[in-house]
Design a protein around this motif. Structure first.
Motif, PDB file in Angstrom:
ATOM      1  N   ASP A 216      19.293  10.845 -28.788  1.00 51.65           N
ATOM      2  CA  ASP A 216      19.018  11.919 -29.748  1.00 51.65           C
ATOM      3  C   ASP A 216      17.664  11.614 -30.380  1.00 51.65           C
ATOM      4  O   ASP A 216      17.522  10.651 -31.126  1.00 51.65           O
ATOM      5  CB  ASP A 216      20.124  11.957 -30.807  1.00 51.65           C
TER       6      ASP A 216
ATOM      7  N   CYS B 274      27.708  23.948 -28.019  1.00 51.16           N
ATOM      8  CA  CYS B 274      26.942  22.680 -27.971  1.00 51.16           C
ATOM      9  C   CYS B 274      27.880  21.488 -28.076  1.00 51.16           C
ATOM     10  O   CYS B 274      27.745  20.505 -27.345  1.00 51.16           O
ATOM     11  CB  CYS B 274      25.919  22.621 -29.104  1.00 51.16           C
ATOM     12  N   ARG B 275      28.841  21.580 -29.000  1.00 49.79           N
ATOM     13  CA  ARG B 275      29.805  20.488 -29.183  1.00 49.79           C
ATOM     14  C   ARG B 275      30.694  20.342 -27.957  1.00 49.79           C
ATOM     15  O   ARG B 275      31.058  19.231 -27.568  1.00 49.79           O
ATOM     16  CB  ARG B 275      30.635  20.714 -30.442  1.00 49.79           C
TER      17      ARG B 275
ATOM     18  N   ASP C   5      18.099  22.198 -35.573  1.00 56.36           N
ATOM     19  CA  ASP C   5      18.054  22.347 -37.026  1.00 56.36           C
ATOM     20  C   ASP C   5      17.082  21.359 -37.657  1.00 56.36           C
ATOM     21  O   ASP C   5      16.361  21.694 -38.590  1.00 56.36           O
ATOM     22  CB  ASP C   5      19.442  22.141 -37.644  1.00 56.36           C
TER      23      ASP C   5
ATOM     24  N   ASN D 244      17.983  18.085 -31.798  1.00 52.92           N
ATOM     25  CA  ASN D 244      18.698  18.862 -32.801  1.00 52.92           C
ATOM     26  C   ASN D 244      17.747  19.957 -33.297  1.00 52.92           C
ATOM     27  O   ASN D 244      16.749  19.670 -33.946  1.00 52.92           O
ATOM     28  CB  ASN D 244      19.139  17.953 -33.944  1.00 52.92           C
TER      29      ASN D 244
ATOM     30  N   LYS E  98      18.467  14.557 -26.327  1.00 52.67           N
ATOM     31  CA  LYS E  98      19.003  15.662 -27.124  1.00 52.67           C
ATOM     32  C   LYS E  98      18.009  15.941 -28.242  1.00 52.67           C
ATOM     33  O   LYS E  98      17.426  15.018 -28.795  1.00 52.67           O
ATOM     34  CB  LYS E  98      20.361  15.285 -27.709  1.00 52.67           C
TER      35      LYS E  98
ATOM     36  N   PRO F  30      24.439  21.010 -34.716  1.00 50.89           N
ATOM     37  CA  PRO F  30      25.781  20.519 -35.054  1.00 50.89           C
ATOM     38  C   PRO F  30      26.804  21.630 -35.297  1.00 50.89           C
ATOM     39  O   PRO F  30      27.996  21.435 -35.071  1.00 50.89           O
ATOM     40  CB  PRO F  30      25.567  19.698 -36.323  1.00 50.89           C
ATOM     41  N   TRP F  31      26.376  22.788 -35.732  1.00 50.54           N
ATOM     42  CA  TRP F  31      27.286  23.892 -36.044  1.00 50.54           C
ATOM     43  C   TRP F  31      27.662  24.724 -34.814  1.00 50.54           C
ATOM     44  O   TRP F  31      28.527  25.585 -34.885  1.00 50.54           O
ATOM     45  CB  TRP F  31      26.664  24.821 -37.087  1.00 50.54           C
TER      46      TRP F  31
ATOM     47  N   TRP G   8      20.271  21.559 -29.139  1.00 49.64           N
ATOM     48  CA  TRP G   8      21.587  21.803 -29.684  1.00 49.64           C
ATOM     49  C   TRP G   8      21.528  21.868 -31.207  1.00 49.64           C
ATOM     50  O   TRP G   8      20.489  21.617 -31.798  1.00 49.64           O
ATOM     51  CB  TRP G   8      22.547  20.685 -29.250  1.00 49.64           C
TER      52      TRP G   8
END
Length: 144
Positions: A40, A69-70, A95, A93, A91, A64-65, A62
């Motif tokens: 990450d 993705c999860r 956001d 993130n 990865k 987290p929400w 991706w």
């Protein structure tokens, strides 16, 4: 010799092609160069991977929400276990790295982008199982 960028300290390591890259450790920080799981990374570290690594880099963008993705995260890890060290799995993130995500033209997540020789080779959006990720990456690396 191949240049491999450490995902821990961003040092560039030269690894002999005859050497097992899975056993190779960073000359600067001593961490393994490949862990068999996605790294990450933040924007700068990811950009260094793409620009300076001799192995193809696969990026999973991706958040987290994001439910898909999860769901895809464990599949992405399974694919990393199959394809590393021939491909670096990372990865991003979206956001936490909004500027890079915008520059990459991310419209939906999850999105995977495959880079080779510092250039985007292929892109796809949507969750997929590990076997399909492996097929997609392998098929795109075989294309000239």
């Amino acid at each position: 010799m191949s240049n491999i960028v450490c995902t821990h300290c961003n040092a560039i390591n030269r690894v002999d092609a005859e050497r097992d890259a899975l056993a190779a450790k960073c000359g600067k920080c001593g961490e393994p160069l490949f862990a068999g799981e996605p790294a990450d990374l933040a924007s700068e570290a990811l950009e260094r991977q793409i620009a300076r690594s001799d192995v193809p880099v696969l990026v999973d963008v991706w958040a987290p929400w994001c439910g898909p993705c999860r769901m895809m995260a464990p599949e992405f890890e399974k694919a990393a276990d199959v394809l590393e060290p021939r491909v670096r799995f990372t990865k991003l993130n979206s956001d936490e790295n909004q500027a890079l995500s915008a520059r990459l033209g991310i419209r939906g997540i999850p999105t995977m982008i495959l880079y080779a020789d510092g250039k985007e080779k292929a892109r796809t959006s949507g969750a997929m199982p590990a076997s399909q990720i492996v097929q997609w990456v392998s098929g795109n690396l075989c294309k000239s």
